[in-house]
Design a protein around this motif. Structure first.
Motif, PDB file in Angstrom:
ATOM      1  N   VAL A  56       0.769  -1.328   0.041  1.00 15.96           N
ATOM      2  CA  VAL A  56       0.064  -0.088  -0.073  1.00 15.96           C
ATOM      3  C   VAL A  56       0.889   1.173   0.112  1.00 15.96           C
ATOM      4  O   VAL A  56       0.359   2.395  -0.284  1.00 15.96           O
ATOM      5  N   GLY A  57       2.251   1.221   0.543  1.00 14.56           N
ATOM      6  CA  GLY A  57       3.098   2.385   0.338  1.00 14.56           C
ATOM      7  C   GLY A  57       3.690   2.633  -0.768  1.00 14.56           C
ATOM      8  O   GLY A  57       4.733   3.437  -0.823  1.00 14.56           O
ATOM      9  N   ASP A  58       3.655   1.749  -1.760  1.00 15.38           N
ATOM     10  CA  ASP A  58       4.425   1.793  -3.103  1.00 15.38           C
ATOM     11  C   ASP A  58       4.120   3.032  -3.609  1.00 15.38           C
ATOM     12  O   ASP A  58       3.010   3.852  -3.606  1.00 15.38           O
ATOM     13  N   THR A  97       1.747   8.093  -3.779  1.00 13.98           N
ATOM     14  CA  THR A  97       1.436   6.719  -3.714  1.00 13.98           C
ATOM     15  C   THR A  97       0.785   6.471  -5.006  1.00 13.98           C
ATOM     16  O   THR A  97       0.205   7.076  -5.586  1.00 13.98           O
ATOM     17  N   VAL A  98       1.161   5.012  -5.651  1.00 13.55           N
ATOM     18  CA  VAL A  98       0.629   4.621  -6.614  1.00 13.55           C
ATOM     19  C   VAL A  98      -0.828   4.200  -6.248  1.00 13.55           C
ATOM     20  O   VAL A  98      -1.116   3.068  -5.706  1.00 13.55           O
ATOM     21  N   ARG A  99      -2.004   4.731  -6.685  1.00 14.07           N
ATOM     22  CA  ARG A  99      -3.167   4.593  -6.312  1.00 14.07           C
ATOM     23  C   ARG A  99      -3.755   3.552  -7.099  1.00 14.07           C
ATOM     24  O   ARG A  99      -4.761   2.706  -6.711  1.00 14.07           O
ATOM     25  N   GLY A 100      -3.278   3.460  -8.656  1.00 17.00           N
ATOM     26  CA  GLY A 100      -3.868   2.522  -9.326  1.00 17.00           C
ATOM     27  C   GLY A 100      -3.186   2.237 -10.725  1.00 17.00           C
ATOM     28  O   GLY A 100      -2.598   3.352 -11.029  1.00 17.00           O
ATOM     29  N   GLY A 168      -6.872   3.885   1.010  1.00 18.54           N
ATOM     30  CA  GLY A 168      -7.938   3.346  -0.223  1.00 18.54           C
ATOM     31  C   GLY A 168      -7.334   2.148  -0.467  1.00 18.54           C
ATOM     32  O   GLY A 168      -8.109   1.020  -0.771  1.00 18.54           O
ATOM     33  N   ARG A 169      -6.057   2.049  -0.585  1.00 14.81           N
ATOM     34  CA  ARG A 169      -5.549   0.494  -1.166  1.00 14.81           C
ATOM     35  C   ARG A 169      -5.764  -0.402   0.055  1.00 14.81           C
ATOM     36  O   ARG A 169      -6.017  -1.414  -0.605  1.00 14.81           O
ATOM     37  N   TRP A 170      -5.529  -0.204   1.112  1.00 14.77           N
ATOM     38  CA  TRP A 170      -5.834  -0.765   2.438  1.00 14.77           C
ATOM     39  C   TRP A 170      -7.149  -1.543   2.226  1.00 14.77           C
ATOM     40  O   TRP A 170      -7.357  -2.538   2.463  1.00 14.77           O
ATOM     41  N   LEU A 171      -8.390  -0.591   2.005  1.00 15.69           N
ATOM     42  CA  LEU A 171      -9.555  -0.982   2.016  1.00 15.69           C
ATOM     43  C   LEU A 171      -9.884  -1.911   0.754  1.00 15.69           C
ATOM     44  O   LEU A 171     -11.011  -2.782   0.973  1.00 15.69           O
ATOM     45  N   PRO A 196     -13.404   3.615  -0.637  1.00 11.57           N
ATOM     46  CA  PRO A 196     -13.777   2.150  -0.907  1.00 11.57           C
ATOM     47  C   PRO A 196     -14.702   1.555   0.211  1.00 11.57           C
ATOM     48  O   PRO A 196     -14.235   1.691   1.107  1.00 11.57           O
ATOM     49  N   GLN A 197     -15.769   1.037  -0.160  1.00 11.94           N
ATOM     50  CA  GLN A 197     -16.696   0.441   0.721  1.00 11.94           C
ATOM     51  C   GLN A 197     -16.034  -1.088   1.243  1.00 11.94           C
ATOM     52  O   GLN A 197     -15.793  -1.644   0.009  1.00 11.94           O
TER      53      GLN A 197
END
Length: 281
Positions: A56-58, A97-100, A168-171, A196-197
């Motif tokens: 998640v920290g990338d 952070t690389v989000r996607g 957001g990545r964690w979720l 994110p849900q």
């Protein structure tokens, strides 16, 4: 009665060769009053940015054009190290952070998204505030990926506004069935970002004016065996979080060092701080 063993909670490490890429803005979306999601198209043939689940920290270093000339001078890679042309000045860079990532572009190139907080008049914020389709930046890295433990019994996640992309990545990426206790501190209600849900995730938002710190939020959470505590944000606040974590204990046992990851993404009053530096620096 037999008590289940405490999870090992070990992080994994994966190294990547250094690459320098040019990328063009294809879309900018406002997420709240201060955050923008910038979608970047890598130039055709550029090495893809690694996508490692639960890392998640990338992050990548975003190199910005010169604020006056608009020129973007990027290094080349020599012996896995960046080297600028002789006489060239280093571009301003910031870590994001690389989000996607999306690999299915029609021309075969990769699409990458990053979320930027726009505040003040620094070079990164100024660029993000006016960025639009066609603008070009450089992307360096990531040099490595650190994957978070997948065997925690609960994830306790503490973040300020700058670490919302990692939240957001964690979720999205945490293993199914593991509950998440998420606490995010933002300056005010205008900075609330849709997250994110996820079933089993409880999200608490703190406002600065509430005078509740992330460290105090951690103290207020009943600790449990098998917790993994992850925190990221302003370095001074993260020092307090680390101290609060040291006070935690379950059944007379202190929180094991491998069950805690604290990262100072930035420091108040310091421009371009390297988040690899010790929190106290």
């Amino acid at each position: 009665m037999t008590t289940a063993a405490t999870p090992a909670l070990q992080r994994g490490r994966q190294l990547h060769p250094l690459h320098v890429r040019r990328a063009t803005v294809s879309r900018v979306e406002p997420l709240d009053g201060r955050m923008r999601r910038v979608t970047l198209d890598l130039e055709a043939g550029a090495p893809p940015i690694p996508w490692v689940p639960l890392a998640v920290g990338d992050h990548v270093k975003v190199a910005f054009p010169h604020p006056s000339t608009g020129e973007l001078i990027l290094p080349t890679v020599v012996d896995d190290r960046p080297r600028l042309p002789e006489g060239a000045s280093r571009p301003v860079t910031r870590d994001y952070t690389v989000r996607g990532v999306e690999d299915a572009r029609p021309d075969g190139s990769q699409q990458v998204s990053i979320d930027l907080v726009v505040h003040g008049t620094g070079p990164a914020s100024t660029w993000a505030n006016s960025a639009g389709p066609g603008d070009v930046v450089g992307l360096l890295g990531p040099r490595g990926s650190m994957t978070e433990p997948s065997d925690a019994r609960r994830y306790v996640l503490l973040a300020d506004e700058t670490a919302i992309p990692a939240i957001g990545r964690w979720l999205e990426e945490a293993p199914a069935g593991i509950p998440l206790e998420v606490v995010v501190q933002v300056p005010d209600a205008s900075c609330l970002v849709p997250l994110p849900q996820r079933d089993g995730a409880r999200i608490t938002w703190l406002m600065d004016e509430m005078d509740t710190t992330l460290a105090q939020a951690l103290r207020d959470l009943p600790p449990a065996q098998g917790d993994y505590v992850w925190a990221a944000g302003e370095a001074g606040a993260m020092v307090q979080v680390r101290r609060a974590a040291a006070e935690l204990g379950v059944g007379g046992e202190a929180l094991q060092p491998s069950a805690l990851q604290v990262d100072g993404y930035w420091r108040r009053g310091v421009a371009g701080r390297d988040h690899h530096e010790p929190l106290e620096s």
